[in-house]
Scaffold this active site. Structure first.
Site, PDB file in Angstrom:
ATOM      1  N   HIS A   1       6.134 -12.754   8.279  1.00 13.85           N
ATOM      2  CA  HIS A   1       6.244 -11.377   7.781  1.00 13.85           C
ATOM      3  C   HIS A   1       7.384 -11.328   6.786  1.00 13.85           C
ATOM      4  O   HIS A   1       8.381 -12.035   6.933  1.00 13.85           O
ATOM      5  CB  HIS A   1       6.487 -10.396   8.930  1.00 13.85           C
ATOM      6  CG  HIS A   1       6.357  -8.965   8.530  1.00 13.85           C
ATOM      7  ND1 HIS A   1       7.383  -8.255   7.949  1.00 13.85           N
ATOM      8  CD2 HIS A   1       5.297  -8.112   8.598  1.00 13.85           C
ATOM      9  CE1 HIS A   1       6.968  -7.027   7.698  1.00 13.85           C
ATOM     10  NE2 HIS A   1       5.712  -6.914   8.073  1.00 13.85           N
TER      11      HIS A   1
ATOM     12  N   ASP B   1      -1.502  -8.408  12.652  1.00 14.96           N
ATOM     13  CA  ASP B   1      -2.862  -8.884  12.406  1.00 14.96           C
ATOM     14  C   ASP B   1      -3.281 -10.000  13.348  1.00 14.96           C
ATOM     15  O   ASP B   1      -4.476 -10.266  13.494  1.00 14.96           O
ATOM     16  CB  ASP B   1      -2.987  -9.375  10.960  1.00 14.96           C
ATOM     17  CG  ASP B   1      -2.686  -8.286   9.951  1.00 14.96           C
ATOM     18  OD1 ASP B   1      -3.159  -7.159  10.155  1.00 14.96           O
ATOM     19  OD2 ASP B   1      -1.969  -8.556   8.971  1.00 14.96           O
TER      20      ASP B   1
ATOM     21  N   SER C   1       0.827  -1.211   0.000  1.00 13.69           N
ATOM     22  CA  SER C   1       0.000   0.000   0.000  1.00 13.69           C
ATOM     23  C   SER C   1       0.859   1.259   0.000  1.00 13.69           C
ATOM     24  O   SER C   1       0.577   2.214  -0.744  1.00 13.69           O
ATOM     25  CB  SER C   1      -0.956  -0.004   1.196  1.00 13.69           C
ATOM     26  OG  SER C   1      -0.264  -0.155   2.419  1.00 13.69           O
TER      27      SER C   1
ATOM     28  N   ARG D   1       4.246  -4.554  17.192  1.00 13.71           N
ATOM     29  CA  ARG D   1       2.847  -4.105  17.179  1.00 13.71           C
ATOM     30  C   ARG D   1       1.943  -5.160  17.812  1.00 13.71           C
ATOM     31  O   ARG D   1       0.979  -4.832  18.494  1.00 13.71           O
ATOM     32  CB  ARG D   1       2.422  -3.786  15.749  1.00 13.71           C
ATOM     33  CG  ARG D   1       3.242  -2.684  15.096  1.00 13.71           C
ATOM     34  CD  ARG D   1       2.920  -2.530  13.615  1.00 13.71           C
ATOM     35  NE  ARG D   1       3.228  -3.753  12.876  1.00 13.71           N
ATOM     36  CZ  ARG D   1       2.954  -3.946  11.592  1.00 13.71           C
ATOM     37  NH1 ARG D   1       2.339  -2.996  10.895  1.00 13.71           N
ATOM     38  NH2 ARG D   1       3.283  -5.065  10.985  1.00 13.71           N
TER      39      ARG D   1
ATOM     40  N   HIS E   1      -2.204  -8.583   2.059  1.00 16.69           N
ATOM     41  CA  HIS E   1      -1.767  -7.340   2.717  1.00 16.69           C
ATOM     42  C   HIS E   1      -2.759  -6.992   3.831  1.00 16.69           C
ATOM     43  O   HIS E   1      -2.938  -7.767   4.762  1.00 16.69           O
ATOM     44  CB  HIS E   1      -1.637  -6.238   1.666  1.00 16.69           C
ATOM     45  CG  HIS E   1      -0.923  -5.004   2.134  1.00 16.69           C
ATOM     46  ND1 HIS E   1      -0.103  -4.975   3.239  1.00 16.69           N
ATOM     47  CD2 HIS E   1      -0.924  -3.735   1.647  1.00 16.69           C
ATOM     48  CE1 HIS E   1       0.383  -3.757   3.400  1.00 16.69           C
ATOM     49  NE2 HIS E   1      -0.103  -2.981   2.446  1.00 16.69           N
TER      50      HIS E   1
END
Length: 436
Positions: free
Chosen positions: A317, A372, A240, A326, A270
């Site tokens: 990843h 995620d 993105s 994160r 993504h």
């Protein structure tokens, strides 16, 4: 000139001259070597773009202008419960400096001032079927604002190149200010029968977004501050961000560039992955017939998933080789604010089970959870169980990083991006010539 804009100009314009000088005197200096594996493997890891706002370290995770996520949480001005405000991160990404609480409050008010969404945006969205995917609605909403682009208007009037950044700054500030209203409108029309909630300008950016979504829970406001901060940027090579950079390099305005990036974010490899993770967890729970699966049951289900040739969503990843900071930040949030949640407990059990299994395969470079793997469970806990909407939240956050980087790109005079491509025939010939 507002304080943030002036501070950015004071930082960016001298750097523009410095980089021009570096390019002139050291332009032939080799920055990287490219292998055929990289050419045929999605250009993975090739150094080929400048991205000022953040850098991703394989071991330490994302750093925003040199600050890790724990340092960001410690240093940025925060909300009532101590979670950092994304306004402060945007300031940091533009200036390289940690802002004061007063500077962050001023930026909040500046975004409120710019937040009026043109009526045609709502008219356009209301013309779509309510069950249109939220990401499709979101990108259409962004495109419907493009007629307001200051950059497009000023460029048509003959905008000098050294002022490109100024018009891009104005567009980016307006777009960031409006996004929560558009995103909340999409949510309420898609899932709440079109019962919309007006903004509350007494609140900060994240709390107002939570309010328009339909929650005034102080813990959820804190989650939104953390969520919008940690998802904001992940250096420039992800799909993105790279898309926004590529489209912006053509001098398409920020509305066009950002909407293009959101279409990249919508892909299942993504940003849509956050939707896939929580969906997989609930499928596992249904399959096992219990909301409190044991680690042994999870292990069997994970192995079954792998045996079927599928991946474990939320694990692995492209760059990271350690647990995503994160993910860790979200886990610590849950440990502080959430007690006795079967779903959160299951997420943590998955974290204990999956990495050793993936490591045993001997071919997985990163067996650890990414961002995620945890975000969906937190949203479900606070009553937001509409999985298809999660990527819109991701998009609102990602706007902060990619638009800040776009302002930098125009200020530094970055050119049209145009890498060289090769054919499979060229690859064959190159291998043969090299072998001789």
């Amino acid at each position: 000139m507002e304080a943030l804009k002036k501070k950015f100009a004071d930082k960016a314009l001298p750097l523009y001259q410095e980089l021009r000088s570096i390019a002139k005197t050291n332009g032939d200096l080799k920055a990287d070597e490219v292998t055929l594996s990289q050419v045929l493997g999605g250009a993975r890891g090739i150094k080929m773009m400048l991205w000022e706002t953040s850098q991703l370290d394989a071991q330490k995770g994302i750093r925003f202008r040199g600050y890790s996520i724990p340092e960001i949480k410690e240093s940025l001005p925060s909300g009532p419960q101590g979670e950092p405000k994304p306004e402060g991160l945007f300031w940091l990404m533009l200036t390289g400096e940690i802002p004061t609480a007063e500077e962050v409050d001023a930026l909040t008010q500046e975004w409120h001032r710019r937040a009026d969404v043109p009526a045609q945006v709502f008219t356009t969205l209301d013309s779509l079927p309510a069950d249109t995917h939220p990401m499709t609605q979101f990108t259409i909403g962004v495109m419907a604002m493009q007629s307001d682009s200051i950059f497009s208007r000023r460029y048509a009037e003959g905008l000098p190149k050294n002022e490109y950044w100024d018009a891009v700054y104005e567009d980016s500030m307006n777009l960031i200010a409006r996004l929560p209203r558009v995103a909340a409108y999409v949510y309420r029309r898609a899932f709440k029968n079109g019962e919309h909630i007006e903004p509350d300008t007494s609140l900060d950016y994240s709390a107002n977004f939570a309010h328009m979504l339909g929650s005034d829970d102080e813990d959820f406001r804190s989650l939104m501050r953390l969520y919008l901060t940690i998802h904001a940027d992940h250096e420039g090579g992800n799909a993105s961000a790279h898309t926004v950079n590529l489209v912006g390099s053509t001098l398409s305005d920020p509305y066009l560039a950002f909407s293009a990036g959101m279409n990249a974010l919508a892909g299942p490899l993504h940003g849509l992955a956050n939707q896939e993770v929580i969906k997989w967890i609930f499928e596992m729970i249904d399959n096992l017939g219990t909301k409190t699966p044991t680690k042994e049951q999870i292990q069997e289900y994970v192995q079954q998933t792998l045996d079927e040739g599928k991946v474990i969503p939320g694990y692995g990843h492209a760059v990271l080789r350690e647990p995503d900071p994160r993910f860790v930040a979200q886990r610590r949030f849950a440990e502080q604010y959430i007690q006795d949640s079967d779903l959160i407990s299951t997420v943590w059990k998955i974290f204990d089970v999956v990495p050793p299994i993936l490591q045993s395969l001997g071919k997985v470079k990163n067996p650890w959870p990414n961002v995620d793997a945890h975000s969906g469970a937190l949203l479900v806990h606070y009553g937001f169980g509409e999985f298809s909407y999660y990527t819109v939240l991701f998009g609102v956050s990602r706007a902060l990083g990619v638009l800040a980087a776009g302002i930098w790109s125009r200020a530094l005079g970055m050119p049209l991006e145009r890498p060289k491509s090769v054919t499979s025939d060229w690859v064959r010939k190159h291998v043969l010539q090299t072998a001789k």
